[in-house]
Design an enzyme around this catalytic site. Structure first.
Site, short mmCIF file in Angstrom:
data_model
loop_
_atom_site.label_atom_id
_atom_site.label_comp_id
_atom_site.label_asym_id
_atom_site.label_seq_id
_atom_site.Cartn_x
_atom_site.Cartn_y
_atom_site.Cartn_z
N ASP A 81 102.69 -5.86 -58.91
CA ASP A 81 102.43 -4.70 -58.06
C ASP A 81 103.73 -4.13 -57.47
O ASP A 81 103.75 -2.99 -57.04
CB ASP A 81 101.39 -5.01 -56.97
N SER A 100 101.72 -12.95 -54.88
CA SER A 100 102.77 -11.95 -55.06
C SER A 100 104.10 -12.62 -55.36
O SER A 100 104.21 -13.40 -56.29
CB SER A 100 102.85 -11.05 -53.82
#
Length: 575
Positions: free
Chosen positions: A305, A150
């Site tokens: 995301d 991430s």
């Protein structure tokens, strides 16, 4: 010379056996000689599955991301899949982001699956996390893996597991798989690939995903889209593979990319952190937006995301919305669209998390729509969709800059959410309003809620112990008042207990256990304590609120709430 504990030394010596390649053994020997503190941290525990799967620093050792820790994960998962689906032809899909070693580690994972007679669909190059989630169902796979860390620093990588529904692992599968992994010896990993079972995928799946994204996030007319000017940055990440094309297919023509950040790069050379939650990460994008007089700026994290959204305020200045604010406007917009289309009949719901703004529940219920709340992490929102098949899922979000539109993706999805944010901005502009003004109107209708996050980093073995002790202290000596306001309720999600101090009654918390404590005070404040599941941090989430009589009063009332937050921080010694 630094003393190495016998248990840690035993772990290290295991990795100096022929099970591990010579390169790994040489690195360990060098570290023992020259970096003994680092080698202890690399071996003092096994790297654990957290909120978003397994995430950690790359390197040798049981507490690091490497071919052996990921290989053991994959071997354990392979064994579990064969147990759960004994008479089925097993299929998995694998994606990876722009981080160092992601491509080679993804091939290691593919090799192990194929060596266990499992058919693999491996993306030919980097792809977004939401596309991986989509692909699990699209390709009718039993599970999916994405290699990503991430928005963590460049030295990190990670391994997230998705199940048949396209959502991340949740109970009971997570505990069962972890048990299987922990029972394995590294010598049991099958690294010898069956290349006949590895299929490389790309454009065909991309097209299906992008078309689905446009279908789910497209609400605005052609003229409004063409009048919107937007700046987008991928922050050197994977979103460059899908977001520009998604916006193009949806009808947006004035999309300007930050060229310096367009090329994927695991060093993230133009930013201190590739985290769209931080204004500094979007600095180049906002500077470009000022030269173009753009209406909206959006940036995504490396695996696409999360998204950061900057819009123009009442003084025409670009401001970065926080995750709660973006979620509120997106949720309200979706609810409006569903109501316009006559689709609200009492069988719908919106999902969020226990550390997100309480305002999302107030907003959702004002439409007569059910609201469901879960633990931090989108796997719990995905689980809600699975647990309540009789209800239609409208959308859901959390404070950490994630949002999901519909259920065709079962994780936070910055591709479709970027499109949705543009739809809101375009429609509002066409109506003589703005994204920002829509937010302020929501505050007037439902009350002004203001949130603040304090994140304290504690690295390494000592840091983990410090964070653990902070949570023990909070449980053993709970606060009785915060900033002069009495604590009226405490929720302890690890003990699954909530206590109301007004009625003196206790009740069970129905959602799964998690190391979270939440305080509620007499004046409506909410303070949550939670160790991060993916980073060496402990987080404090603050929420305060008060009525707002008009848009014109916003600045004054917002400043008053900021003073209240500052006072709470001082009272809790967090400033």
């Amino acid at each position: 010379m630094i003393y190495i504990e016998p248990k840690i030394l035993e772990r290290i010596n295991t990795w100096l056996t022929p099970t591990f390649d010579q390169e790994t053994q040489d690195k360990i020997k060098d570290s023992i000689a020259f970096q003994p503190k680092e080698i202890q941290d690399a071996f003092y525990k096994d790297l654990e599955f957290g909120t978003g799967g397994m995430r950690g620093v790359m390197g040798v050792g049981t507490n690091r991301i490497n071919k052996y820790t990921l290989g053991r994960n994959t071997q354990g998962l392979s064994n579990y899949l064969h147990e759960q689906f004994p008479n089925e032809k097993l299929k998995v899909v694998i994606a990876y982001d722009c981080r160092h070693n992601s491509k080679s580690l993804a091939k290691v994972v593919a090799d192990v699956f194929s060596a266990n007679n499992i058919e693999v669909y491996l993306f030919e190059d980097l792809r977004t996390t939401p596309e991986l989630s989509f692909s699990v169902k699209h390709l009718d796979c039993h599970c999916g893996i994405v290699l990503t860390a991430s928005h963590n620093p460049p030295e990190y990588n990670g391994y997230k597991v998705y199940w048949q529904d396209g959502g991340q692992l949740v109970p009971p599968q997570d505990a069962e798989i972890i048990k299987e992994i922990n029972s394995l010896d590294y010598s049991e990993i099958k690294f010898e690939a069956n290349e006949n079972l590895i299929n490389y995928i790309g454009k065909e799946v991309d097209d299906a995903f992008i078309n689905a994204s446009v279908k789910n996030g497209n609400f605005t007319n052609k003229e409004a889209k063409e009048d919107l000017t937007m700046v987008f940055t991928s922050l050197h990440g994977t979103s460059i593979t899908t977001v520009p094309e998604t916006l193009k297919r949806a009808g947006y023509k004035n999309v300007h990319l930050v060229k310096e950040q367009e090329v994927p790069n695991g060093d993230f050379p133009t930013v201190k952190s590739p985290n769209p939650e931080e204004p500094e990460a979007l600095k180049m994008a906002t500077e470009l937006a000022e030269t173009l007089n753009a209406d909206i700026v959006i940036g995504t994290d490396p695996d696409c995301d999360r998204l950061g959204v900057a819009v123009r305020d009442l003084d025409n200045k670009l401001v970065l919305l926080n995750g709660n604010q973006a979620m509120l406007v997106m949720t309200d917009f979706l609810l409006q669209q569903w109501r316009k289309e006559g689709k609200l009949d009492g069988n719908e719901f919106v999902g969020s998390t226990i550390v997100s703004t309480p305002m999302v529940e107030v907003l959702t219920k004002s439409y007569g729509v059910d609201y469901k709340e879960g633990l931090t992490g989108f796997k719990w929102i995905a689980k809600m969709i699975k647990d309540f098949p009789e209800l239609d899922f409208i959308g859901g979000g959390e404070e950490s800059f994630g949002f999901m539109v519909g259920d065709f993706v079962r994780d936070k999805d910055a591709v479709t959410s970027t499109l949705l944010a543009c739809e809101i901005a375009a429609q509002a502009k066409a109506e003589g309003s703005s994204f920002y003004e829509r937010l302020l109107q929501l505050y007037v209708t439902h009350g002004l809620y203001k949130e603040h996050l304090v994140s304290i980093t504690k690295k390494g073995m000592e840091g983990a112990q410090e964070i653990n002790q902070m949570m023990i202290d909070a449980r053993e000596n709970p606060l009785k008042e915060i900033n002069g306001s009495k604590v009226t309720r405490i929720e302890d999600y690890q003990l699954s207990k909530a206590k109301n101090f007004i009625t003196n009654q206790e009740e069970e918390i129905a959602i799964p256990k998690s190391n979270v404590i939440i305080y509620y005070t007499e004046d409506g404040s909410k303070i949550a304590l939670r160790p991060s599941g993916t980073e060496p941090k402990i987080k404090f989430y603050l929420s305060v609120n008060t009525p707002l009589s008009s848009v014109e009063e916003f600045s004054k009332v917002d400043a008053q709430l900021q003073q209240k937050i500052d006072a709470i921080l001082k009272d809790m010694h967090l400033n």
